[in-house]
Design a protein around this motif. Structure first.
Motif, short mmCIF file in Angstrom:
data_model
loop_
_atom_site.label_atom_id
_atom_site.label_comp_id
_atom_site.label_asym_id
_atom_site.label_seq_id
_atom_site.Cartn_x
_atom_site.Cartn_y
_atom_site.Cartn_z
N PHE A 22 0.84 -1.19 0.00
CA PHE A 22 0.00 0.00 0.00
C PHE A 22 0.88 1.25 0.00
O PHE A 22 1.83 1.35 0.76
CB PHE A 22 -0.91 0.01 1.23
N CYS A 23 0.60 2.14 -0.87
CA CYS A 23 1.29 3.43 -1.01
C CYS A 23 2.69 3.28 -1.60
O CYS A 23 3.52 4.16 -1.47
CB CYS A 23 1.34 4.19 0.32
N ASP A 24 2.97 2.17 -2.27
CA ASP A 24 4.25 2.05 -2.98
C ASP A 24 4.28 2.98 -4.19
O ASP A 24 5.35 3.35 -4.65
CB ASP A 24 4.48 0.62 -3.45
N ILE A 25 3.10 3.32 -4.71
CA ILE A 25 3.02 4.23 -5.85
C ILE A 25 2.08 5.37 -5.48
O ILE A 25 1.04 5.17 -4.86
CB ILE A 25 2.53 3.50 -7.12
N SER A 26 2.46 6.59 -5.84
CA SER A 26 1.63 7.75 -5.52
C SER A 26 1.51 8.65 -6.74
O SER A 26 2.27 8.54 -7.71
CB SER A 26 2.22 8.54 -4.35
N ILE A 27 0.54 9.54 -6.67
CA ILE A 27 0.34 10.55 -7.70
C ILE A 27 0.26 11.89 -6.99
O ILE A 27 -0.30 11.99 -5.90
CB ILE A 27 -0.93 10.24 -8.54
N SER A 28 0.86 12.92 -7.57
CA SER A 28 0.86 14.23 -6.93
C SER A 28 1.02 15.32 -7.98
O SER A 28 1.30 15.05 -9.14
CB SER A 28 2.00 14.32 -5.91
N ASP A 29 0.84 16.55 -7.52
CA ASP A 29 1.08 17.69 -8.41
C ASP A 29 2.44 18.29 -8.05
O ASP A 29 2.96 18.10 -6.96
CB ASP A 29 -0.03 18.73 -8.29
N VAL A 40 3.87 10.74 -11.22
CA VAL A 40 3.71 9.41 -10.65
C VAL A 40 5.05 9.07 -10.02
O VAL A 40 6.10 9.26 -10.65
CB VAL A 40 3.34 8.36 -11.71
N SER A 41 5.01 8.60 -8.77
CA SER A 41 6.25 8.28 -8.05
C SER A 41 6.16 6.90 -7.43
O SER A 41 5.08 6.44 -7.06
CB SER A 41 6.51 9.31 -6.95
N LYS A 42 7.32 6.26 -7.30
CA LYS A 42 7.41 4.95 -6.67
C LYS A 42 8.28 5.08 -5.43
O LYS A 42 9.34 5.69 -5.46
CB LYS A 42 8.01 3.94 -7.63
N SER A 43 7.83 4.48 -4.34
CA SER A 43 8.57 4.51 -3.09
C SER A 43 9.85 3.68 -3.23
O SER A 43 9.83 2.58 -3.77
CB SER A 43 7.72 3.95 -1.96
N ILE A 46 12.50 4.16 3.16
CA ILE A 46 12.64 5.26 4.11
C ILE A 46 14.08 5.29 4.60
O ILE A 46 14.64 4.27 5.00
CB ILE A 46 11.68 5.08 5.31
N THR A 47 14.68 6.47 4.53
CA THR A 47 16.02 6.67 5.06
C THR A 47 15.99 7.89 5.96
O THR A 47 15.35 8.89 5.65
CB THR A 47 17.06 6.86 3.95
N GLU A 48 16.67 7.81 7.08
CA GLU A 48 16.73 8.92 8.04
C GLU A 48 15.33 9.46 8.36
O GLU A 48 15.11 10.67 8.41
CB GLU A 48 17.64 10.02 7.53
N LYS A 49 14.36 8.55 8.53
CA LYS A 49 12.98 8.87 8.88
C LYS A 49 12.25 9.71 7.84
O LYS A 49 11.29 10.40 8.13
CB LYS A 49 12.92 9.56 10.25
N LYS A 50 12.72 9.66 6.59
CA LYS A 50 12.07 10.37 5.50
C LYS A 50 11.77 9.39 4.37
O LYS A 50 12.61 8.58 4.00
CB LYS A 50 12.96 11.50 4.95
N ALA A 51 10.55 9.50 3.84
CA ALA A 51 10.19 8.67 2.68
C ALA A 51 10.99 9.13 1.47
O ALA A 51 11.21 10.33 1.27
CB ALA A 51 8.70 8.79 2.41
N GLN A 52 11.43 8.19 0.68
CA GLN A 52 12.20 8.48 -0.53
C GLN A 52 11.39 8.00 -1.73
O GLN A 52 10.81 6.90 -1.70
CB GLN A 52 13.54 7.76 -0.49
N TRP A 53 11.36 8.79 -2.78
CA TRP A 53 10.55 8.48 -3.96
C TRP A 53 11.37 8.71 -5.23
O TRP A 53 12.23 9.58 -5.25
CB TRP A 53 9.32 9.39 -4.02
N ILE A 54 11.04 7.96 -6.26
CA ILE A 54 11.60 8.20 -7.58
C ILE A 54 10.43 8.48 -8.52
O ILE A 54 9.42 7.77 -8.50
CB ILE A 54 12.45 7.01 -8.08
#
Length: 130
Positions: A22-29, A40-43, A46-54
């Motif tokens: 769940f939430c491995d892929i997201s959509i945003s502006d 469109v981003s893919k998780s 998490i590193t240093e308590k921050k989510a990382q996306w590509i």
């Protein structure tokens, strides 16, 4: 975040991938004074308590007129709920808001987004009845 850009909305869209993803892929502006995009981003974890996306894909932000809004994720087509759908909808007093002119779908297997025919698409008015 990208320097000089802001984001006002986003959604997890990967219900179809199951609870463990769940939430491995997201959509945003993503907006600047010169341009606006739907991403469109893919998780990637998490590193240093921050989510990382590509970012896996992007398309230009759709034209949204007065009395309309862009809904990301909470849409259905021909009555079937599909979390990968997004649309520009007419803001009316109803539980489901009809799409106007623009709708898009994310392909979860490729992480790409493409526009689709808006006919039959409607999005949940999350504030309806409150």
């Amino acid at each position: 975040m990208f320097a000089g850009y802001t984001s006002k909305t986003g959604a997890c869209i990967a219900h179809e991938l199951g609870r463990e993803k769940f939430c491995d892929i997201s959509i945003s502006d993503l907006r600047s004074s010169d341009e606006s995009w739907i991403l469109v981003s893919k998780s990637t974890g998490i590193t240093e308590k921050k989510a990382q996306w590509i970012v896996t894909d992007q398309i230009p932000y759709p034209d949204v007129k007065n009395g309309e809004n862009l809904h990301l994720g909470s849409c259905r087509i021909n009555g079937k709920f599909v979390h990968t759908l997004s649309a520009v909808v007419s803001e009316i007093d109803a539980e489901w808001l009809p799409a106007v002119r623009w709708a898009a779908n994310v392909d979860l297997s490729t992480g790409t987004i493409s526009t689709i025919n808006a006919k039959g698409v409607e999005c949940l008015n999350e504030g309806w009845g409150i």
